[in-house]
Structures are given as structure tokens and as C-alpha cells.
Design a protein around this motif. Structure first.
Motif, PDB file in Angstrom:
ATOM      1  N   MET A  77      -0.652  -8.506   2.218  1.00  0.00           N
ATOM      2  CA  MET A  77      -1.081  -7.112   2.337  1.00  0.00           C
ATOM      3  C   MET A  77      -1.213  -6.522   0.943  1.00  0.00           C
ATOM      4  O   MET A  77      -0.508  -6.911   0.016  1.00  0.00           O
ATOM      5  CB  MET A  77      -0.059  -6.309   3.147  1.00  0.00           C
ATOM      6  N   VAL A  78      -2.144  -5.588   0.806  1.00  0.00           N
ATOM      7  CA  VAL A  78      -2.341  -4.906  -0.473  1.00  0.00           C
ATOM      8  C   VAL A  78      -2.413  -3.408  -0.218  1.00  0.00           C
ATOM      9  O   VAL A  78      -2.749  -2.957   0.874  1.00  0.00           O
ATOM     10  CB  VAL A  78      -3.641  -5.374  -1.182  1.00  0.00           C
ATOM     11  N   VAL A  79      -2.112  -2.649  -1.242  1.00  0.00           N
ATOM     12  CA  VAL A  79      -2.214  -1.197  -1.144  1.00  0.00           C
ATOM     13  C   VAL A  79      -3.696  -0.838  -1.203  1.00  0.00           C
ATOM     14  O   VAL A  79      -4.411  -1.301  -2.093  1.00  0.00           O
ATOM     15  CB  VAL A  79      -1.430  -0.529  -2.293  1.00  0.00           C
ATOM     16  N   PRO A  80      -4.197  -0.042  -0.261  1.00  0.00           N
ATOM     17  CA  PRO A  80      -5.625   0.286  -0.271  1.00  0.00           C
ATOM     18  C   PRO A  80      -5.973   1.206  -1.460  1.00  0.00           C
ATOM     19  O   PRO A  80      -5.121   1.928  -1.974  1.00  0.00           O
ATOM     20  CB  PRO A  80      -5.844   1.015   1.055  1.00  0.00           C
ATOM     21  N   ALA A  81      -7.202   1.142  -1.848  1.00  0.00           N
ATOM     22  CA  ALA A  81      -7.681   2.011  -2.927  1.00  0.00           C
ATOM     23  C   ALA A  81      -7.656   3.451  -2.426  1.00  0.00           C
ATOM     24  O   ALA A  81      -7.823   3.709  -1.227  1.00  0.00           O
ATOM     25  CB  ALA A  81      -9.098   1.615  -3.324  1.00  0.00           C
ATOM     26  N   PRO A  82      -7.438   4.389  -3.317  1.00  0.00           N
ATOM     27  CA  PRO A  82      -7.391   5.801  -2.880  1.00  0.00           C
ATOM     28  C   PRO A  82      -8.655   6.239  -2.150  1.00  0.00           C
ATOM     29  O   PRO A  82      -8.593   7.088  -1.256  1.00  0.00           O
ATOM     30  CB  PRO A  82      -7.211   6.570  -4.181  1.00  0.00           C
ATOM     31  N   GLN A  83      -9.818   5.680  -2.497  1.00  0.00           N
ATOM     32  CA  GLN A  83     -11.062   6.066  -1.824  1.00  0.00           C
ATOM     33  C   GLN A  83     -11.090   5.571  -0.375  1.00  0.00           C
ATOM     34  O   GLN A  83     -11.790   6.133   0.466  1.00  0.00           O
ATOM     35  CB  GLN A  83     -12.291   5.478  -2.548  1.00  0.00           C
ATOM     36  N   ALA A  84     -10.351   4.506  -0.082  1.00  0.00           N
ATOM     37  CA  ALA A  84     -10.372   3.927   1.258  1.00  0.00           C
ATOM     38  C   ALA A  84      -9.400   4.624   2.214  1.00  0.00           C
ATOM     39  O   ALA A  84      -9.429   4.376   3.424  1.00  0.00           O
ATOM     40  CB  ALA A  84     -10.027   2.440   1.186  1.00  0.00           C
ATOM     41  N   VAL A  85      -8.562   5.504   1.713  1.00  0.00           N
ATOM     42  CA  VAL A  85      -7.592   6.195   2.551  1.00  0.00           C
ATOM     43  C   VAL A  85      -8.257   7.407   3.186  1.00  0.00           C
ATOM     44  O   VAL A  85      -8.855   8.226   2.495  1.00  0.00           O
ATOM     45  CB  VAL A  85      -6.362   6.632   1.718  1.00  0.00           C
ATOM     46  N   VAL A  86      -8.182   7.498   4.506  1.00  0.00           N
ATOM     47  CA  VAL A  86      -8.775   8.611   5.242  1.00  0.00           C
ATOM     48  C   VAL A  86      -7.644   9.431   5.847  1.00  0.00           C
ATOM     49  O   VAL A  86      -6.918   8.942   6.715  1.00  0.00           O
ATOM     50  CB  VAL A  86      -9.700   8.105   6.368  1.00  0.00           C
ATOM     51  N   ARG A 104      12.134  -5.041  -1.117  1.00  0.00           N
ATOM     52  CA  ARG A 104      12.114  -6.352  -0.460  1.00  0.00           C
ATOM     53  C   ARG A 104      11.041  -6.390   0.624  1.00  0.00           C
ATOM     54  O   ARG A 104      10.298  -7.368   0.749  1.00  0.00           O
ATOM     55  CB  ARG A 104      13.472  -6.654   0.150  1.00  0.00           C
ATOM     56  N   VAL A 105      10.929  -5.324   1.408  1.00  0.00           N
ATOM     57  CA  VAL A 105       9.908  -5.278   2.456  1.00  0.00           C
ATOM     58  C   VAL A 105       8.520  -5.314   1.835  1.00  0.00           C
ATOM     59  O   VAL A 105       7.617  -6.021   2.311  1.00  0.00           O
ATOM     60  CB  VAL A 105      10.097  -4.012   3.333  1.00  0.00           C
ATOM     61  N   GLU A 106       8.328  -4.591   0.751  1.00  0.00           N
ATOM     62  CA  GLU A 106       7.024  -4.586   0.075  1.00  0.00           C
ATOM     63  C   GLU A 106       6.691  -5.967  -0.486  1.00  0.00           C
ATOM     64  O   GLU A 106       5.565  -6.442  -0.377  1.00  0.00           O
ATOM     65  CB  GLU A 106       7.045  -3.546  -1.050  1.00  0.00           C
ATOM     66  N   LYS A 107       7.686  -6.631  -1.050  1.00  0.00           N
ATOM     67  CA  LYS A 107       7.472  -7.974  -1.602  1.00  0.00           C
ATOM     68  C   LYS A 107       7.059  -8.942  -0.496  1.00  0.00           C
ATOM     69  O   LYS A 107       6.120  -9.736  -0.659  1.00  0.00           O
ATOM     70  CB  LYS A 107       8.754  -8.456  -2.285  1.00  0.00           C
ATOM     71  N   ILE A 108       7.736  -8.885   0.635  1.00  0.00           N
ATOM     72  CA  ILE A 108       7.394  -9.778   1.749  1.00  0.00           C
ATOM     73  C   ILE A 108       6.010  -9.449   2.284  1.00  0.00           C
ATOM     74  O   ILE A 108       5.223 -10.350   2.613  1.00  0.00           O
ATOM     75  CB  ILE A 108       8.455  -9.672   2.859  1.00  0.00           C
ATOM     76  N   ALA A 109       5.676  -8.172   2.356  1.00  0.00           N
ATOM     77  CA  ALA A 109       4.351  -7.786   2.834  1.00  0.00           C
ATOM     78  C   ALA A 109       3.265  -8.330   1.919  1.00  0.00           C
ATOM     79  O   ALA A 109       2.212  -8.783   2.377  1.00  0.00           O
ATOM     80  CB  ALA A 109       4.255  -6.268   2.931  1.00  0.00           C
ATOM     81  N   ARG A 110       3.500  -8.310   0.629  1.00  0.00           N
ATOM     82  CA  ARG A 110       2.498  -8.830  -0.309  1.00  0.00           C
ATOM     83  C   ARG A 110       2.428 -10.349  -0.286  1.00  0.00           C
ATOM     84  O   ARG A 110       1.333 -10.916  -0.262  1.00  0.00           O
ATOM     85  CB  ARG A 110       2.823  -8.367  -1.731  1.00  0.00           C
ATOM     86  N   GLU A 111       3.578 -11.011  -0.303  1.00  0.00           N
ATOM     87  CA  GLU A 111       3.586 -12.472  -0.433  1.00  0.00           C
ATOM     88  C   GLU A 111       3.269 -13.180   0.880  1.00  0.00           C
ATOM     89  O   GLU A 111       2.389 -14.031   0.935  1.00  0.00           O
ATOM     90  CB  GLU A 111       4.946 -12.933  -0.962  1.00  0.00           C
ATOM     91  N   ARG A 112       3.981 -12.852   1.935  1.00  0.00           N
ATOM     92  CA  ARG A 112       3.809 -13.583   3.194  1.00  0.00           C
ATOM     93  C   ARG A 112       2.625 -13.079   4.012  1.00  0.00           C
ATOM     94  O   ARG A 112       1.906 -13.868   4.616  1.00  0.00           O
ATOM     95  CB  ARG A 112       5.075 -13.477   4.039  1.00  0.00           C
ATOM     96  N   LEU A 113       2.485 -11.765   4.077  1.00  0.00           N
ATOM     97  CA  LEU A 113       1.434 -11.192   4.915  1.00  0.00           C
ATOM     98  C   LEU A 113       0.145 -10.914   4.155  1.00  0.00           C
ATOM     99  O   LEU A 113      -0.848 -10.493   4.742  1.00  0.00           O
ATOM    100  CB  LEU A 113       1.946  -9.896   5.570  1.00  0.00           C
TER     101      LEU A 113
END
Length: 90
Positions: A73-82, A62-71
Motif C-alpha cells: 500500500m502507498v499513501v495517495p497523492a494529495p490530488q487523488a484524495v477526494v 508497525r501497522v504502516e510498515k506492514i501495510a507498505r511491505e506486505r500489502l
């Protein structure tokens, strides 16, 4: 003798009235206690329901759904994670 008997009768009547009054007061207090205990039971049930509702609202999907829909937000690409090394950060 008559005065003593009259005094004792008056004393007995007063004691009887005191007993009746104290029993009535005790019953009223017991009724109030029962009402308060019922309120406690109802509040316990409501608290349990609220805990269940809170755990439902805080589930990961539910938290992930709200983060995607309302905020948006997207999961960053593996290359963008430091990765950060905590030992070097001190």
C-alpha cells in the motif's frame, strides 16, 4: 456406671477423630486455595504481558510498515484524495 464411662470414652474418641479429620481437611482445602491463588497471580502477570505485547504490535509505525511491505500500500497523492461531505451523503 461402667457402661456410661465406656460410652463417654467412645464418644470422646469419636469426637477427637472428627476434629483431627476436619482439621486435616481444612488444611488440604487451604493448600488448594493457595495453589489456585498462585495460578491467578501467574495468569494476571501473563495477561499484563499479553496486553503490552498487543499494544506493541498495534503501534501506528508497525501497522504502516506492514501495510507498505506486505500489502504494498502507498499513501495517495494529495490530488487523488477526494473529500466526502457527510451532510450531502445522506
Amino acid at each position: 456406671m461402667f457402661r456410661l464411662n465406656l460410652f463417654l470414652l467412645l464418644l470422646i474418641v469419636l469426637c477427637a477423630l472428627a476434629v483431627v479429620t476436619s482439621q486435616h481437611r481444612g488444611r488440604k482445602l487451604f493448600q488448594a486455595l493457595e495453589a489456585e491463588q498462585e495460578k491467578v497471580r501467574q495468569l494476571d502477570v501473563e495477561y499484563g504481558q499479553l496486553q503490552i505485547e498487543m499494544s506493541t504490535w498495534a503501534t501506528h509505525p508497525r501497522v504502516e510498515k506492514i501495510a507498505r511491505e506486505r500489502l504494498r500500500m502507498v499513501v495517495p497523492a494529495p490530488q487523488a484524495v477526494v473529500p466526502v461531505n457527510l451532510q450531502e451523503a445522506r
